[in-house]
Design a protein around this motif. Structure first.
Motif, PDB file in Angstrom:
ATOM      1  N   PRO A 615       0.649  -1.251   0.018  1.00 30.76           N
ATOM      2  CA  PRO A 615       0.060  -0.198  -0.188  1.00 30.76           C
ATOM      3  C   PRO A 615       0.883   1.268   0.178  1.00 30.76           C
ATOM      4  O   PRO A 615       0.438   2.459  -0.397  1.00 30.76           O
ATOM      5  N   GLU A 616       2.168   0.982   0.531  1.00 25.59           N
ATOM      6  CA  GLU A 616       2.897   2.116   0.447  1.00 25.59           C
ATOM      7  C   GLU A 616       4.190   1.705  -0.373  1.00 25.59           C
ATOM      8  O   GLU A 616       4.673   0.835  -0.267  1.00 25.59           O
ATOM      9  N   THR A 617       4.146   2.482  -1.708  1.00 30.08           N
ATOM     10  CA  THR A 617       5.277   1.958  -2.681  1.00 30.08           C
ATOM     11  C   THR A 617       6.618   1.601  -2.090  1.00 30.08           C
ATOM     12  O   THR A 617       6.978   2.561  -1.062  1.00 30.08           O
ATOM     13  N   VAL A 618       7.170   0.727  -2.423  1.00 32.81           N
ATOM     14  CA  VAL A 618       8.589   0.420  -1.963  1.00 32.81           C
ATOM     15  C   VAL A 618       9.528   0.058  -2.700  1.00 32.81           C
ATOM     16  O   VAL A 618       9.024  -0.351  -4.198  1.00 32.81           O
ATOM     17  N   THR A 619      10.840   0.068  -2.572  1.00 33.23           N
ATOM     18  CA  THR A 619      12.010  -0.349  -3.270  1.00 33.23           C
ATOM     19  C   THR A 619      12.426  -1.866  -2.798  1.00 33.23           C
ATOM     20  O   THR A 619      12.468  -2.010  -1.580  1.00 33.23           O
ATOM     21  N   LEU A 620      12.201  -2.652  -3.648  1.00 30.99           N
ATOM     22  CA  LEU A 620      12.791  -4.243  -3.198  1.00 30.99           C
ATOM     23  C   LEU A 620      13.827  -4.588  -4.262  1.00 30.99           C
ATOM     24  O   LEU A 620      14.289  -3.852  -5.310  1.00 30.99           O
ATOM     25  N   LYS A 621      14.589  -5.618  -3.779  1.00 30.17           N
ATOM     26  CA  LYS A 621      15.503  -6.272  -4.525  1.00 30.17           C
ATOM     27  C   LYS A 621      15.361  -7.709  -4.947  1.00 30.17           C
ATOM     28  O   LYS A 621      14.501  -8.228  -4.047  1.00 30.17           O
ATOM     29  N   GLY A 622      15.262  -8.205  -6.203  1.00 28.20           N
ATOM     30  CA  GLY A 622      14.827  -9.292  -6.531  1.00 28.20           C
ATOM     31  C   GLY A 622      16.178 -10.153  -7.075  1.00 28.20           C
ATOM     32  O   GLY A 622      17.131  -9.576  -7.945  1.00 28.20           O
ATOM     33  N   ALA A 683      -7.209  -1.166  -4.260  1.00 27.63           N
ATOM     34  CA  ALA A 683      -8.262  -0.909  -3.144  1.00 27.63           C
ATOM     35  C   ALA A 683      -7.621  -2.048  -2.176  1.00 27.63           C
ATOM     36  O   ALA A 683      -8.392  -2.893  -2.000  1.00 27.63           O
ATOM     37  N   PRO A 684      -6.684  -1.681  -1.209  1.00 24.97           N
ATOM     38  CA  PRO A 684      -5.943  -2.460  -0.269  1.00 24.97           C
ATOM     39  C   PRO A 684      -7.378  -2.990   0.672  1.00 24.97           C
ATOM     40  O   PRO A 684      -8.030  -2.363   1.131  1.00 24.97           O
ATOM     41  N   PRO A 685      -7.531  -4.257   0.993  1.00 24.39           N
ATOM     42  CA  PRO A 685      -8.525  -4.787   1.724  1.00 24.39           C
ATOM     43  C   PRO A 685      -8.288  -4.549   3.302  1.00 24.39           C
ATOM     44  O   PRO A 685      -8.979  -4.694   4.152  1.00 24.39           O
ATOM     45  N   VAL A 686      -6.836  -4.326   3.625  1.00 21.16           N
ATOM     46  CA  VAL A 686      -6.529  -3.990   5.012  1.00 21.16           C
ATOM     47  C   VAL A 686      -5.728  -2.813   4.951  1.00 21.16           C
ATOM     48  O   VAL A 686      -4.823  -2.523   4.286  1.00 21.16           O
ATOM     49  N   LYS A 687      -6.000  -1.988   5.889  1.00 17.21           N
ATOM     50  CA  LYS A 687      -5.155  -0.679   5.802  1.00 17.21           C
ATOM     51  C   LYS A 687      -4.240  -0.532   7.339  1.00 17.21           C
ATOM     52  O   LYS A 687      -4.645  -1.154   8.364  1.00 17.21           O
ATOM     53  N   LEU A 688      -3.285   0.056   7.097  1.00 21.31           N
ATOM     54  CA  LEU A 688      -2.320   0.718   8.359  1.00 21.31           C
ATOM     55  C   LEU A 688      -2.779   1.457   9.159  1.00 21.31           C
ATOM     56  O   LEU A 688      -3.209   2.519   8.692  1.00 21.31           O
ATOM     57  N   VAL A 689      -2.927   1.036  10.514  1.00 23.14           N
ATOM     58  CA  VAL A 689      -3.539   2.073  11.401  1.00 23.14           C
ATOM     59  C   VAL A 689      -2.500   2.641  12.253  1.00 23.14           C
ATOM     60  O   VAL A 689      -2.133   3.860  12.613  1.00 23.14           O
TER      61      VAL A 689
END
Length: 797
Positions: A615-622, A683-689
């Protein structure tokens, strides 16, 4: 008065749960020695366990296939057998410093003897083979095993492994041994294993699986020696009559006298510990169940029937201990200890042992339990399409399984449940399309075991490892454990780098917070751990909110004085090496050797595994790679030197060097389609509180469920807590269900406040409520609850 007298009286007057097993004997009370006929009947029971018994239908294809397997195994085992040799009975088992060479030699003899005793094998009744076997036993008694020999290396081999295998061979060859050889055999076993209560050279108290193993050795040896007094001691040893129950294997360790023991064995929440603080249900726990089921079969209906009322706890072991830890024929690796590093324990082999044990238990628990166990076994056998139980099990279990499968009792159906085991810091989440296990540790539980030069790379097995079981039933088989990157196990937060072999094994954390809360009758649970990494300054707060088909993964406070910190999103052995990885809907390269930094990731989908939403865009390594290793690298004792190669895809979030307060948040959607993952990204089914060092909390959009892990006193919107706690708040129409626990297992009470107008509808004992200005205050008595969940239901006013 002997301190065990009162307990013994209770045991003698209890109902005999095992009396329904076949071949009941009628023996006079107080008889020290059974008659020759009674001893023969007991030997017959053991012989049946080993061979399937008389009257096997060799025209039955399954029976015929099992008999053929026994014959092939014996042919392999007999290669090199030479009773005239000087260095060793087998050319590859000549060591006089490695005790497993002694056990393996006896196991091969028992394998050959089984084929000799089973009608239909090429070896059945072969006189030359019989003489070879007798010569082999004589060689071992003369050169390796018995009163004239000094034990070396591992006590287990002398007192249990070798003794069991030699005793099995003796039962199979009994009528051909002669008195002198029989006496020599039983004397040798008695030399190493004379007492069902004690073991090791220094005669320590035997506990847990070791006590049952030792008792089994003593019992079979007693049958061979016609010693009723020894059988009585075996019966009493299971309840630890001599120790007033402190080390009973039947009593829960958190109840009655057993609480004064070592803590090894089963707990009322289904947990199992061995070697003091190691979670070991899939290792020593399965062996305890296996050998206990054989002992109950041997002693049922006799003067020595086990009558301890705590035997009824076995029902809980199966239902709450083993069932939640099996995933379609595989046992969750987090509770298998160092056995995951053994090539022989791949391919659902551990689950086979559990199924065989429960099959033996069914006749001894008539009525509702027998029906439930029958339904359970039917399900376990049917759902494991990776390994056909009927094609690998022993003859006696095959006969029993065919009867169970043919019964009118329907299979239980797939397990759908969320189960936490607070006494061993583990959780299991079962949905119709997947199962997921979470592995933590704390001040109460060790991180991993690496003894006897086994499991050398288990460093991060309890650092928040998440094992996902999908329809790829062979994922954790086929050489997973030697080939997976052990420094990047899925779900873990680690410092990059490779520790020394076995570094930090048998270590507890300095953190108390590990555990969670579960809403009963649902697949809703909050779980978490405070990670204080061994051997470094790495710290992290980690949560997993298991909300049916979505797992919300939250981390905060990721801090280290030095080193590069990483949180591993996934590390998957690929069934299809070219399995498609979609990054925001675009396919990443599928060839081995691909590596990349993935910027602005909103969602990922890995074919055959599932989806990941950020839900918050992130930088990953693959990274895609073919990883090559040998089993010897992780197990010097039982490993092989043959290189094996497997394809992997690894995804991780790099928190940088010496991070100070880094965090993460993503939603894992196991088995979800790419389209479902894309829609959830929009539309994320779970939101961070909340994601602080005081609290992690999320809210499910569909129903407003709030799940929170409080690391300290804090607030998450309408919910506040006075200190460490795990809490679920689920609104359903005009009611709200609250589930809460103390994951530190140290607090006498947990107090939370929930904003709103409520009245109490129902509550577990120990839970009370009082109105406050803006809502209701809930106080839960958590003293002595050991992290278990307490529940209450509120009505909206």
């Amino acid at each position: 008065m002997n301190p065990g007298t009162t307990r013994r009286t209770v045991l003698a007057t209890a109902a005999a749960l095992g009396a329904a097993v076949a071949l009941p004997l009628s023996l006079s009370a107080g008889t020290a020695h059974a008659s020759a006929g009674d001893a023969a009947a007991l030997r017959g029971r053991w012989h049946t366990l080993l061979t399937g018994g008389p009257g096997l239908d060799l025209a039955d294809e399954r029976i015929a296939a099992a008999v053929a397997r026994i014959g092939r195994a014996a042919t392999t085992a007999a290669k090199g057998l030479d009773p005239t040799a000087t260095g060793g009975l087998f050319p590859d088992l000549t060591s006089t410093t490695l005790s497993n060479h002694v056990t393996t030699s006896f196991k091969r003899l028992a394998t050959i003897a089984t084929a000799w005793a089973v009608p239909g094998t090429p070896q059945y009744g072969d006189t030359a083979l019989r003489d070879l076997l007798l010569g082999g036993i004589d060689w071992m008694l003369t050169n390796r095993y018995g009163p004239g020999h000094t034990r070396f290396d591992n006590d287990w081999d002398w007192e249990i492994g070798s003794a069991l295998a030699l005793s099995d061979a003796t039962v199979l060859l009994y009528d051909t041994l002669g008195t002198e050889r029989l006496t020599r055999i039983t004397t040798a076993v008695l030399h190493y294993t004379p007492d069902p209560n004690l073991w090791r050279a220094d005669r320590q108290i035997a506990t847990g699986a070791n006590r049952v193993w030792i008792s089994t050795v003593v019992a079979v040896n007693a049958v061979l020696r016609d010693d009723g007094d020894a059988l009585a001691r075996v019966r009493d040893a299971l309840s630890d009559v001599e120790g007033s129950g402190a080390n009973s294997v039947l009593a829960f360790n958190d109840a009655s006298a057993a609480a004064a023991g070592t803590g090894e064995g089963f707990y009322s929440d289904g947990s199992f510990l061995q070697h003091y603080k190691h979670p070991y249900t899939g290792g020593y726990g399965k062996e305890l169940l296996n050998n206990l089921s054989r002992l109950l079969n041997l002693l049922a209906g006799t003067e020595w029937t086990v009558t301890d009322p705590d035997l009824d706890n076995v029902r809980v072991w199966v239902d709450e201990g083993f069932d939640p830890l099996l995933a379609r024929g595989d046992v969750l690796a987090s509770v298998c200890g160092r056995e995951i590093a053994r090539p022989s324990k791949q391919g659902h082999a551990s689950a086979q042992t559990v199924i065989e044990a429960v099959l033996r238990l069914i006749p001894g628990f008539p009525g509702e339990t027998a029906e439930r166990f029958t339904a359970l076994v039917k399900q376990w056998i049917a759902e494991d399409t990776y390994r056909d139980f009927l094609a690998v099990t022993d003859l006696a279990s095959l006969v029993a399984a065919r009867q169970v499968i043919g019964s009118a009792v329907p299979a239980r159906g797939p397990l759908v449940a969320h189960k936490q085991h607070p006494r061993m810091d583990k959780a299991a989440h079962h949905r119709p399309s997947f199962a997921l296990g979470i592995s933590a540790y704390s001040t109460r539980i060790y991180n991993y075991e690496s003894i006897q030069n086994e499991n050398l790379h288990g460093w991060h097995l309890s650092d928040g490892m998440v094992l996902l079981h999908t329809d790829d039933l062979g994922h954790y088989s086929e050489d997973y454990w030697p080939t997976v990157d052990p420094t990047r196990l899925p779900g873990t937060t680690v410092l990059a780098g490779r520790p020394a072999d076995a570094a930090g094994q048998r270590t507890t954390s300095t953190a108390d917070w590990a555990g969670g809360a579960a809403l009963p009758g649902t697949t809703l649970g909050a779980y978490g751990m405070e990670l204080r990494a061994y051997g470094s300054s790495l710290r992290a707060l980690k949560s997993w909110f298991c909300l049916d088909d979505v797992i919300a993964c939250v981390g905060s406070g990721i801090t280290a004085d030095a080193g590069t910190a990483e949180t591993v999103v996934e590390n998957r052995k690929l069934r299809d090496p070219a399995a498609a990885l979609l990054v925001n809907g675009t396919a990443a390269p599928s060839g081995a050797g691909w590596s990349a930094q993935l910027d602005k990731v909103r969602w990922l989908h890995l074919a055959g595994t599932g989806g990941y939403v950020f839900p918050e865009t992130v930088t990953l390594k693959g990274l895609r790679e073919d990883r090559t290793a040998t089993w010897r690298e992780i197990n010097l004792k039982y490993g092989t030197d043959t290189p094996v190669t497997r394809p992997y895809l690894t995804l991780w979030q790099d928190h940088g060097t010496a991070p100070a307060g880094a965090d993460y948040f993503w939603l894992q959607a196991p088995a979800a389609s790419a389209e479902r993952t894309r829609l959830w990204s929009a539309a994320p089914p779970v939101k961070l509180v909340a994601r602080t060092t005081a609290v992690h909390a999320v809210r499910r959009c569909a129903d407003g469920l709030l799940a929170a892990n409080f690391w300290a006193a804090g607030a998450a919107q309408e919910l506040t807590a006075d200190g460490p706690a795990s809490v679920l708040v689920r609104p359903e129409g005009k009611t709200v269900t609250v589930s809460l626990s103390d994951p530190t297992q140290l607090r006498s009470a947990v107090t939370v406040e929930l904003a709103g107008r409520f009245t109490l509808a129902s509550a577990d004992p120990g839970v009370s409520v009082v109105p406050v200005t803006n809502g209701i205050r809930i106080t839960a008595d958590t003293a002595g609850r050991f992290g278990s969940t307490l529940n209450l239901t509120l009505k909206r006013s």
